[in-house]
Design a protein around this motif. Structure first.
Motif, PDB file in Angstrom:
ATOM      1  N   THR A  60       0.856  -1.183   0.000  1.00 46.80           N
ATOM      2  CA  THR A  60       0.000   0.000   0.000  1.00 46.80           C
ATOM      3  C   THR A  60       0.895   1.237   0.000  1.00 46.80           C
ATOM      4  OG1 THR A  60      -1.794  -1.121   1.192  1.00 46.80           O
ATOM      5  CG2 THR A  60      -1.780   1.292   1.252  1.00 46.80           C
ATOM      6  N   PHE A  61       0.529   2.219  -0.816  1.00 42.78           N
ATOM      7  CA  PHE A  61       1.314   3.439  -0.952  1.00 42.78           C
ATOM      8  C   PHE A  61       0.494   4.637  -0.483  1.00 42.78           C
ATOM      9  CE2 PHE A  61       2.903   0.349  -3.883  1.00 42.78           C
ATOM     10  CZ  PHE A  61       4.270   0.527  -3.911  1.00 42.78           C
ATOM     11  N   GLU A  62       1.159   5.554   0.209  1.00 42.37           N
ATOM     12  CA  GLU A  62       0.488   6.759   0.689  1.00 42.37           C
ATOM     13  C   GLU A  62       0.994   7.996  -0.051  1.00 42.37           C
ATOM     14  OE1 GLU A  62      -0.641   7.361   4.829  1.00 42.37           O
ATOM     15  OE2 GLU A  62       0.463   5.529   5.326  1.00 42.37           O
ATOM     16  N   PHE A  63       0.093   8.975  -0.182  1.00 41.75           N
ATOM     17  CA  PHE A  63       0.404  10.257  -0.795  1.00 41.75           C
ATOM     18  C   PHE A  63      -0.166  11.339   0.111  1.00 41.75           C
ATOM     19  CE2 PHE A  63       0.233   7.068  -4.003  1.00 41.75           C
ATOM     20  CZ  PHE A  63       1.180   7.410  -4.958  1.00 41.75           C
ATOM     21  N   PHE A  64       0.605  12.417   0.291  1.00 46.36           N
ATOM     22  CA  PHE A  64       0.150  13.533   1.107  1.00 46.36           C
ATOM     23  C   PHE A  64      -0.391  14.622   0.187  1.00 46.36           C
ATOM     24  CE2 PHE A  64       1.419  17.573   3.422  1.00 46.36           C
ATOM     25  CZ  PHE A  64       0.285  17.578   4.235  1.00 46.36           C
ATOM     26  N   LEU A  65      -1.681  14.926   0.328  1.00 45.55           N
ATOM     27  CA  LEU A  65      -2.354  15.904  -0.514  1.00 45.55           C
ATOM     28  C   LEU A  65      -2.723  17.122   0.319  1.00 45.55           C
ATOM     29  CD1 LEU A  65      -4.876  13.468  -2.285  1.00 45.55           C
ATOM     30  CD2 LEU A  65      -2.461  13.854  -2.832  1.00 45.55           C
ATOM     31  N   ALA A  66      -2.418  18.307  -0.178  1.00 43.93           N
ATOM     32  CA  ALA A  66      -2.724  19.535   0.572  1.00 43.93           C
ATOM     33  C   ALA A  66      -3.015  20.666  -0.399  1.00 43.93           C
ATOM     34  CB  ALA A  66      -1.567  19.909   1.488  1.00 43.93           C
ATOM     35  N   SER A  67      -3.799  21.616   0.069  1.00 44.26           N
ATOM     36  CA  SER A  67      -4.057  22.839  -0.700  1.00 44.26           C
ATOM     37  C   SER A  67      -4.338  23.966   0.288  1.00 44.26           C
ATOM     38  CB  SER A  67      -5.244  22.661  -1.649  1.00 44.26           C
ATOM     39  OG  SER A  67      -6.463  22.627  -0.930  1.00 44.26           O
ATOM     40  N   ASP A  68      -4.452  25.181  -0.239  1.00 43.23           N
ATOM     41  CA  ASP A  68      -4.838  26.326   0.587  1.00 43.23           C
ATOM     42  C   ASP A  68      -3.963  26.417   1.834  1.00 43.23           C
ATOM     43  OD1 ASP A  68      -7.520  27.248  -0.845  1.00 43.23           O
ATOM     44  OD2 ASP A  68      -7.509  25.069  -0.769  1.00 43.23           O
ATOM     45  N   ILE A  69      -2.673  26.302   1.595  1.00 43.25           N
ATOM     46  CA  ILE A  69      -1.696  26.344   2.685  1.00 43.25           C
ATOM     47  C   ILE A  69      -1.476  27.779   3.150  1.00 43.25           C
ATOM     48  CG2 ILE A  69       0.685  25.779   3.303  1.00 43.25           C
ATOM     49  CD1 ILE A  69       0.393  23.698   0.832  1.00 43.25           C
ATOM     50  N   HIS A  70      -1.437  28.712   2.203  1.00 43.81           N
ATOM     51  CA  HIS A  70      -1.241  30.138   2.507  1.00 43.81           C
ATOM     52  C   HIS A  70       0.003  30.324   3.373  1.00 43.81           C
ATOM     53  CE1 HIS A  70      -5.149  31.163   0.729  1.00 43.81           C
ATOM     54  NE2 HIS A  70      -5.623  30.102   1.350  1.00 43.81           N
ATOM     55  N   LYS A 306      -4.435   6.726   0.163  1.00 45.27           N
ATOM     56  CA  LYS A 306      -3.832   5.398   0.220  1.00 45.27           C
ATOM     57  C   LYS A 306      -4.246   4.606  -1.012  1.00 45.27           C
ATOM     58  CE  LYS A 306      -3.571   5.249   5.264  1.00 45.27           C
ATOM     59  NZ  LYS A 306      -3.763   4.432   6.486  1.00 45.27           N
ATOM     60  N   LEU A 307      -3.252   4.068  -1.712  1.00 47.14           N
ATOM     61  CA  LEU A 307      -3.487   3.314  -2.941  1.00 47.14           C
ATOM     62  C   LEU A 307      -2.834   1.943  -2.831  1.00 47.14           C
ATOM     63  CD1 LEU A 307      -2.736   6.084  -5.615  1.00 47.14           C
ATOM     64  CD2 LEU A 307      -4.966   5.446  -4.651  1.00 47.14           C
ATOM     65  N   ASP A 311      -4.290  -7.421  -7.265  1.00 44.14           N
ATOM     66  CA  ASP A 311      -3.736  -8.513  -8.064  1.00 44.14           C
ATOM     67  C   ASP A 311      -4.533  -8.743  -9.349  1.00 44.14           C
ATOM     68  OD1 ASP A 311      -1.649  -8.985  -6.310  1.00 44.14           O
ATOM     69  OD2 ASP A 311      -2.765 -10.478  -5.151  1.00 44.14           O
ATOM     70  N   LYS A 312      -5.847  -8.583  -9.285  1.00 44.79           N
ATOM     71  CA  LYS A 312      -6.691  -8.903 -10.439  1.00 44.79           C
ATOM     72  C   LYS A 312      -7.050  -7.679 -11.273  1.00 44.79           C
ATOM     73  CE  LYS A 312      -8.713 -13.070  -8.413  1.00 44.79           C
ATOM     74  NZ  LYS A 312      -9.978 -13.793  -8.061  1.00 44.79           N
ATOM     75  N   GLY A 313      -6.330  -6.600 -11.070  1.00 49.69           N
ATOM     76  CA  GLY A 313      -6.555  -5.404 -11.868  1.00 49.69           C
ATOM     77  C   GLY A 313      -7.105  -4.263 -11.058  1.00 49.69           C
ATOM     78  N   GLY A 314      -6.688  -3.049 -11.408  1.00 49.93           N
ATOM     79  CA  GLY A 314      -7.172  -1.851 -10.727  1.00 49.93           C
ATOM     80  C   GLY A 314      -6.381  -1.519  -9.488  1.00 49.93           C
ATOM     81  N   VAL A 315      -6.803  -0.460  -8.828  1.00 51.06           N
ATOM     82  CA  VAL A 315      -6.138   0.044  -7.632  1.00 51.06           C
ATOM     83  C   VAL A 315      -7.199   0.342  -6.565  1.00 51.06           C
ATOM     84  CG1 VAL A 315      -4.708   1.884  -6.663  1.00 51.06           C
ATOM     85  CG2 VAL A 315      -4.269   1.078  -8.993  1.00 51.06           C
ATOM     86  N   ALA A 316      -7.028  -0.214  -5.380  1.00 53.33           N
ATOM     87  CA  ALA A 316      -7.932   0.082  -4.259  1.00 53.33           C
ATOM     88  C   ALA A 316      -7.584   1.462  -3.707  1.00 53.33           C
ATOM     89  CB  ALA A 316      -7.807  -0.974  -3.177  1.00 53.33           C
ATOM     90  N   ILE A 317      -8.618   2.281  -3.470  1.00 47.48           N
ATOM     91  CA  ILE A 317      -8.430   3.676  -3.073  1.00 47.48           C
ATOM     92  C   ILE A 317      -9.091   3.920  -1.720  1.00 47.48           C
ATOM     93  CG2 ILE A 317      -8.818   6.078  -3.714  1.00 47.48           C
ATOM     94  CD1 ILE A 317      -9.223   5.058  -6.610  1.00 47.48           C
ATOM     95  N   SER A 318      -8.380   4.570  -0.815  1.00 50.94           N
ATOM     96  CA  SER A 318      -8.960   5.002   0.459  1.00 50.94           C
ATOM     97  C   SER A 318      -8.284   6.280   0.889  1.00 50.94           C
ATOM     98  CB  SER A 318      -8.821   3.923   1.532  1.00 50.94           C
ATOM     99  OG  SER A 318      -7.445   3.630   1.772  1.00 50.94           O
ATOM    100  N   CYS A 319      -8.830   6.915   1.930  1.00 47.66           N
ATOM    101  CA  CYS A 319      -8.324   8.223   2.323  1.00 47.66           C
ATOM    102  C   CYS A 319      -8.532   8.441   3.814  1.00 47.66           C
ATOM    103  CB  CYS A 319      -9.064   9.300   1.522  1.00 47.66           C
ATOM    104  SG  CYS A 319      -8.547  10.975   1.893  1.00 47.66           S
ATOM    105  N   GLU A 320      -7.591   9.134   4.444  1.00 50.52           N
ATOM    106  CA  GLU A 320      -7.705   9.537   5.850  1.00 50.52           C
ATOM    107  C   GLU A 320      -7.311  10.999   5.990  1.00 50.52           C
ATOM    108  OE1 GLU A 320      -5.279   7.033   8.262  1.00 50.52           O
ATOM    109  OE2 GLU A 320      -6.422   5.204   7.840  1.00 50.52           O
TER     110      GLU A 320
END
Length: 323
Positions: A60-70, A306-307, A311-320
Protein backbone atom coordinates in the motif's frame (compact mmCIF):
# COMPACT_ATOMS: atom_id res chain seq x y z
CA UNK A 1 33.77 -14.76 39.39
CA UNK A 2 30.39 -16.12 38.35
CA UNK A 3 28.79 -12.72 39.03
CA UNK A 4 31.46 -10.97 36.93
CA UNK A 5 30.99 -13.44 34.06
CA UNK A 6 27.20 -13.01 34.16
CA UNK A 7 27.57 -9.25 34.19
CA UNK A 8 29.97 -9.37 31.21
CA UNK A 9 27.65 -11.68 29.29
CA UNK A 10 24.70 -9.38 29.98
CA UNK A 11 26.68 -6.36 28.74
CA UNK A 12 27.70 -8.22 25.58
CA UNK A 13 24.08 -9.17 24.91
CA UNK A 14 23.03 -5.52 25.28
CA UNK A 15 25.78 -4.43 22.89
CA UNK A 16 24.78 -7.05 20.29
CA UNK A 17 21.09 -6.13 20.58
CA UNK A 18 21.96 -2.45 20.21
CA UNK A 19 24.06 -3.16 17.11
CA UNK A 20 21.30 -5.28 15.58
CA UNK A 21 18.70 -2.57 16.22
CA UNK A 22 21.03 -0.01 14.67
CA UNK A 23 21.55 -2.19 11.59
CA UNK A 24 17.79 -2.70 11.25
CA UNK A 25 17.20 1.06 11.49
CA UNK A 26 19.90 1.75 8.89
CA UNK A 27 18.43 -0.96 6.65
CA UNK A 28 14.97 0.55 6.90
CA UNK A 29 16.34 4.02 6.16
CA UNK A 30 18.25 2.78 3.12
CA UNK A 31 15.24 0.79 1.89
CA UNK A 32 13.05 3.87 2.25
CA UNK A 33 15.64 6.02 0.48
CA UNK A 34 15.91 3.54 -2.40
CA UNK A 35 12.14 3.32 -2.63
CA UNK A 36 11.81 7.11 -2.77
CA UNK A 37 14.47 7.54 -5.45
CA UNK A 38 12.75 4.89 -7.62
CA UNK A 39 9.68 7.09 -8.06
CA UNK A 40 9.97 8.50 -11.56
CA UNK A 41 8.16 11.59 -12.80
CA UNK A 42 7.32 12.25 -16.42
CA UNK A 43 5.56 15.33 -17.76
CA UNK A 44 3.37 13.95 -20.53
CA UNK A 45 1.94 17.38 -21.37
CA UNK A 46 1.42 20.73 -19.60
CA UNK A 47 -1.79 19.31 -18.08
CA UNK A 48 -0.64 15.75 -17.26
CA UNK A 49 2.03 14.49 -14.86
CA UNK A 50 2.81 10.79 -14.53
CA UNK A 51 4.27 9.19 -11.41
CA UNK A 52 5.79 5.75 -12.07
CA UNK A 53 6.23 3.61 -8.97
CA UNK A 54 7.56 0.02 -8.70
CA UNK A 55 5.48 -2.24 -6.48
CA UNK A 56 5.21 -5.70 -5.00
CA UNK A 57 1.92 -7.56 -4.49
CA UNK A 58 0.20 -6.52 -1.26
CA UNK A 59 1.95 -3.15 -0.91
CA UNK A 60 0.00 0.00 0.00
CA UNK A 61 1.31 3.44 -0.95
CA UNK A 62 0.49 6.76 0.69
CA UNK A 63 0.40 10.26 -0.80
CA UNK A 64 0.15 13.53 1.11
CA UNK A 65 -2.35 15.90 -0.51
CA UNK A 66 -2.72 19.53 0.57
CA UNK A 67 -4.06 22.84 -0.70
CA UNK A 68 -4.84 26.33 0.59
CA UNK A 69 -1.70 26.34 2.69
CA UNK A 70 -1.24 30.14 2.51
CA UNK A 71 2.33 29.64 3.68
CA UNK A 72 3.19 33.34 3.85
CA UNK A 73 0.11 34.29 5.89
CA UNK A 74 0.67 34.80 9.66
CA UNK A 75 -2.44 32.67 10.26
CA UNK A 76 -0.89 29.66 8.48
CA UNK A 77 -0.21 26.90 11.00
CA UNK A 78 3.33 26.24 9.84
CA UNK A 79 4.05 23.99 12.80
CA UNK A 80 1.21 21.62 11.84
CA UNK A 81 2.16 21.74 8.16
CA UNK A 82 5.80 20.96 8.98
CA UNK A 83 4.73 18.01 11.13
CA UNK A 84 2.65 16.60 8.26
CA UNK A 85 5.54 17.11 5.84
CA UNK A 86 7.84 15.29 8.28
CA UNK A 87 5.33 12.42 8.47
CA UNK A 88 5.08 12.30 4.68
CA UNK A 89 8.86 12.13 4.37
CA UNK A 90 9.09 9.39 6.98
CA UNK A 91 6.39 7.40 5.14
CA UNK A 92 7.93 8.12 1.72
CA UNK A 93 4.55 9.55 0.81
CA UNK A 94 4.94 11.90 -2.18
CA UNK A 95 3.58 15.36 -1.36
CA UNK A 96 1.28 17.12 -3.87
CA UNK A 97 -0.04 20.68 -3.41
CA UNK A 98 -3.17 21.87 -5.20
CA UNK A 99 -3.29 25.66 -5.22
CA UNK A 100 -3.09 28.64 -2.88
CA UNK A 101 0.27 27.47 -1.62
CA UNK A 102 0.82 31.17 -0.93
CA UNK A 103 -1.46 34.08 0.02
CA UNK A 104 0.46 36.97 -1.60
CA UNK A 105 -2.02 39.70 -0.63
CA UNK A 106 0.40 42.28 0.77
CA UNK A 107 1.67 43.86 -2.45
CA UNK A 108 1.62 47.66 -2.68
CA UNK A 109 -1.17 47.63 -5.30
CA UNK A 110 -3.38 45.02 -3.60
CA UNK A 111 -6.55 46.53 -2.14
CA UNK A 112 -6.75 43.62 0.30
CA UNK A 113 -3.36 44.52 1.82
CA UNK A 114 -3.30 44.80 5.61
CA UNK A 115 -0.21 45.69 7.63
CA UNK A 116 -1.38 43.30 10.36
CA UNK A 117 -1.48 40.36 7.93
CA UNK A 118 2.16 40.18 6.87
CA UNK A 119 4.96 38.11 8.34
CA UNK A 120 7.74 40.20 9.87
CA UNK A 121 10.33 38.62 7.57
CA UNK A 122 8.39 39.74 4.50
CA UNK A 123 8.48 43.45 5.37
CA UNK A 124 10.89 44.35 2.61
CA UNK A 125 10.78 46.43 -0.54
CA UNK A 126 11.04 43.48 -2.96
CA UNK A 127 7.93 41.89 -1.43
CA UNK A 128 7.26 39.15 -4.00
CA UNK A 129 10.92 38.14 -4.32
CA UNK A 130 11.17 37.98 -0.53
CA UNK A 131 8.10 35.72 -0.21
CA UNK A 132 9.25 33.44 -3.05
CA UNK A 133 12.77 33.04 -1.68
CA UNK A 134 11.71 32.54 1.95
CA UNK A 135 8.99 30.06 0.93
CA UNK A 136 11.29 28.07 -1.35
CA UNK A 137 13.99 27.89 1.34
CA UNK A 138 11.44 26.81 3.96
CA UNK A 139 9.95 24.09 1.73
CA UNK A 140 13.31 22.82 0.49
CA UNK A 141 13.80 20.83 3.70
CA UNK A 142 11.23 18.47 2.16
CA UNK A 143 12.13 19.29 -1.44
CA UNK A 144 13.00 15.73 -2.46
CA UNK A 145 9.54 14.61 -1.31
CA UNK A 146 7.45 17.40 -2.91
CA UNK A 147 6.55 16.34 -6.45
CA UNK A 148 4.01 18.90 -7.62
CA UNK A 149 2.52 22.34 -6.93
CA UNK A 150 -0.42 23.67 -8.93
CA UNK A 151 -1.89 27.16 -9.13
CA UNK A 152 -4.80 28.43 -7.09
CA UNK A 153 -6.78 31.64 -7.33
CA UNK A 154 -4.25 33.49 -5.15
CA UNK A 155 -1.45 32.63 -7.57
CA UNK A 156 -3.49 33.40 -10.72
CA UNK A 157 -4.54 36.77 -9.25
CA UNK A 158 -0.86 37.76 -8.99
CA UNK A 159 -0.27 36.64 -12.58
CA UNK A 160 -3.24 38.72 -13.73
CA UNK A 161 -2.50 41.93 -11.84
CA UNK A 162 1.29 41.87 -11.44
CA UNK A 163 2.51 39.82 -14.42
CA UNK A 164 4.48 37.58 -12.05
CA UNK A 165 4.10 33.78 -11.90
CA UNK A 166 4.52 32.84 -8.21
CA UNK A 167 4.82 29.06 -8.35
CA UNK A 168 6.97 29.14 -11.46
CA UNK A 169 9.46 31.18 -9.42
CA UNK A 170 9.16 29.08 -6.26
CA UNK A 171 9.52 25.74 -8.06
CA UNK A 172 12.49 27.10 -10.01
CA UNK A 173 14.22 28.09 -6.77
CA UNK A 174 13.46 24.68 -5.24
CA UNK A 175 14.74 22.82 -8.30
CA UNK A 176 17.97 24.81 -8.05
CA UNK A 177 18.30 23.25 -4.57
CA UNK A 178 17.79 19.71 -5.91
CA UNK A 179 14.01 19.21 -5.83
CA UNK A 180 12.19 17.56 -8.74
CA UNK A 181 8.98 19.49 -8.03
CA UNK A 182 6.77 20.19 -11.06
CA UNK A 183 4.65 23.31 -11.52
CA UNK A 184 1.14 22.75 -12.91
CA UNK A 185 -1.78 25.05 -13.65
CA UNK A 186 -5.25 25.45 -12.10
CA UNK A 187 -6.49 22.06 -13.28
CA UNK A 188 -4.95 18.90 -14.66
CA UNK A 189 -4.33 15.20 -14.23
CA UNK A 190 -1.88 13.01 -12.34
CA UNK A 191 -1.46 9.48 -13.63
CA UNK A 192 -0.22 7.22 -10.81
CA UNK A 193 1.18 4.13 -12.50
CA UNK A 194 2.38 1.14 -10.47
CA UNK A 195 4.48 -1.43 -12.31
CA UNK A 196 6.33 -4.70 -11.75
CA UNK A 197 9.34 -6.07 -13.57
CA UNK A 198 9.70 -9.67 -14.72
CA UNK A 199 12.87 -11.64 -13.88
CA UNK A 200 14.13 -11.11 -17.44
CA UNK A 201 13.88 -7.32 -17.01
CA UNK A 202 10.75 -6.87 -19.10
CA UNK A 203 7.75 -5.00 -17.71
CA UNK A 204 5.25 -7.09 -15.81
CA UNK A 205 1.91 -6.09 -14.29
CA UNK A 206 0.83 -2.46 -14.52
CA UNK A 207 -1.84 -0.92 -12.30
CA UNK A 208 -2.88 2.69 -12.81
CA UNK A 209 -5.24 5.21 -11.27
CA UNK A 210 -6.04 8.74 -12.44
CA UNK A 211 -6.30 11.74 -10.13
CA UNK A 212 -7.94 14.80 -11.71
CA UNK A 213 -7.63 18.10 -9.90
CA UNK A 214 -9.17 21.56 -10.09
CA UNK A 215 -8.30 24.16 -7.48
CA UNK A 216 -12.02 24.78 -7.04
CA UNK A 217 -14.89 27.20 -7.47
CA UNK A 218 -18.00 25.79 -5.77
CA UNK A 219 -18.52 26.08 -2.03
CA UNK A 220 -21.56 26.08 0.25
CA UNK A 221 -21.82 26.84 3.95
CA UNK A 222 -24.30 23.98 4.48
CA UNK A 223 -23.21 21.44 1.84
CA UNK A 224 -19.49 22.24 2.32
CA UNK A 225 -18.78 21.87 -1.39
CA UNK A 226 -19.70 18.19 -1.56
CA UNK A 227 -22.35 18.79 -4.26
CA UNK A 228 -19.54 19.83 -6.57
CA UNK A 229 -18.32 16.22 -6.80
CA UNK A 230 -20.94 15.24 -9.39
CA UNK A 231 -20.01 18.24 -11.54
CA UNK A 232 -16.32 17.48 -11.34
CA UNK A 233 -16.85 13.85 -12.38
CA UNK A 234 -18.86 15.11 -15.37
CA UNK A 235 -15.87 17.27 -16.32
CA UNK A 236 -13.35 14.48 -15.63
CA UNK A 237 -15.29 11.29 -16.58
CA UNK A 238 -12.23 9.00 -16.70
CA UNK A 239 -10.89 10.00 -13.26
CA UNK A 240 -10.83 7.57 -10.36
CA UNK A 241 -10.18 10.42 -7.93
CA UNK A 242 -11.20 14.06 -8.22
CA UNK A 243 -9.71 16.63 -5.85
CA UNK A 244 -10.50 20.28 -5.29
CA UNK A 245 -9.53 22.90 -2.75
CA UNK A 246 -10.43 26.60 -2.59
CA UNK A 247 -13.34 26.47 -0.12
CA UNK A 248 -11.12 25.35 2.81
CA UNK A 249 -13.38 22.35 3.45
CA UNK A 250 -11.97 18.86 4.05
CA UNK A 251 -14.19 16.00 2.93
CA UNK A 252 -14.07 12.59 1.26
CA UNK A 253 -17.21 11.40 -0.58
CA UNK A 254 -17.56 8.21 -2.63
CA UNK A 255 -19.17 8.34 -6.07
CA UNK A 256 -19.79 4.70 -6.88
CA UNK A 257 -20.19 3.63 -10.50
CA UNK A 258 -20.92 0.50 -12.55
CA UNK A 259 -18.37 -0.04 -15.30
CA UNK A 260 -16.13 -2.61 -17.02
CA UNK A 261 -12.54 -2.94 -15.85
CA UNK A 262 -9.43 -3.23 -18.03
CA UNK A 263 -10.00 -6.95 -18.69
CA UNK A 264 -13.68 -6.57 -19.56
CA UNK A 265 -15.22 -7.66 -16.28
CA UNK A 266 -18.09 -5.41 -15.18
CA UNK A 267 -17.83 -4.34 -11.56
CA UNK A 268 -19.05 -1.77 -9.06
CA UNK A 269 -16.23 0.68 -8.39
CA UNK A 270 -15.81 3.44 -5.83
CA UNK A 271 -14.47 6.75 -7.07
CA UNK A 272 -13.52 9.43 -4.55
CA UNK A 273 -14.28 13.15 -4.52
CA UNK A 274 -11.78 14.74 -2.16
CA UNK A 275 -11.56 18.26 -0.77
CA UNK A 276 -8.15 18.92 0.63
CA UNK A 277 -8.75 21.41 3.47
CA UNK A 278 -6.52 24.29 4.55
CA UNK A 279 -3.72 25.28 6.92
CA UNK A 280 -5.01 28.81 7.55
CA UNK A 281 -7.62 29.38 10.24
CA UNK A 282 -9.28 32.77 9.73
CA UNK A 283 -12.10 32.43 12.23
CA UNK A 284 -11.00 34.81 15.00
CA UNK A 285 -12.32 35.05 18.52
CA UNK A 286 -13.42 38.66 18.30
CA UNK A 287 -14.15 39.37 14.65
CA UNK A 288 -12.55 39.69 11.26
CA UNK A 289 -13.39 38.68 7.70
CA UNK A 290 -14.41 35.08 8.41
CA UNK A 291 -16.60 36.06 11.37
CA UNK A 292 -18.36 38.88 9.50
CA UNK A 293 -19.01 36.66 6.45
CA UNK A 294 -19.93 33.65 8.62
CA UNK A 295 -17.30 31.65 6.76
CA UNK A 296 -17.29 29.07 9.58
CA UNK A 297 -14.26 27.64 11.42
CA UNK A 298 -12.24 25.15 9.38
CA UNK A 299 -10.67 21.80 10.18
CA UNK A 300 -6.95 22.24 9.58
CA UNK A 301 -4.85 19.73 7.65
CA UNK A 302 -4.54 17.85 4.40
CA UNK A 303 -5.23 14.25 3.37
CA UNK A 304 -3.47 10.90 3.28
CA UNK A 305 -4.42 9.16 0.04
CA UNK A 306 -3.83 5.40 0.22
CA UNK A 307 -3.49 3.31 -2.94
CA UNK A 308 -3.09 -0.46 -3.12
CA UNK A 309 -2.53 -2.12 -6.52
CA UNK A 310 -4.87 -5.12 -6.80
CA UNK A 311 -3.74 -8.51 -8.06
CA UNK A 312 -6.69 -8.90 -10.44
CA UNK A 313 -6.56 -5.40 -11.87
CA UNK A 314 -7.17 -1.85 -10.73
CA UNK A 315 -6.14 0.04 -7.63
CA UNK A 316 -7.93 0.08 -4.26
CA UNK A 317 -8.43 3.68 -3.07
CA UNK A 318 -8.96 5.00 0.46
CA UNK A 319 -8.32 8.22 2.32
CA UNK A 320 -7.70 9.54 5.85
CA UNK A 321 -7.43 13.03 7.29
CA UNK A 322 -3.99 14.28 8.30
CA UNK A 323 -4.35 15.27 11.96
Amino acid sequence: MLAVAASTTHALILIVVGLLMGLIAVGRFCANLIHLTMIETKRLSPEVLELRIPYKSGETFEFFLASDIHLDNPKCDRKLFARHLDEAKAKNAPSLFFGDVFCLMQGSKDRRADKGSIRIGHLKGAYFDTVFEEGANWLSKWGDNIYMMSDGNHETAIMKHNEVDPLRNVTRLMREQGSKVEHMSYQGFIYIKFYQQNPDGSQGKVRMTTLAFHHGVWGGVVTKGTLGGSRYFNIFPTANIVLNGHNHERTAVTHTCYMPNAVGQVEITDRLHLQSGTYKEEFGKFGGFAVEKIAMPKSLGGLWLKLKPKDKGGVAISCEFAT
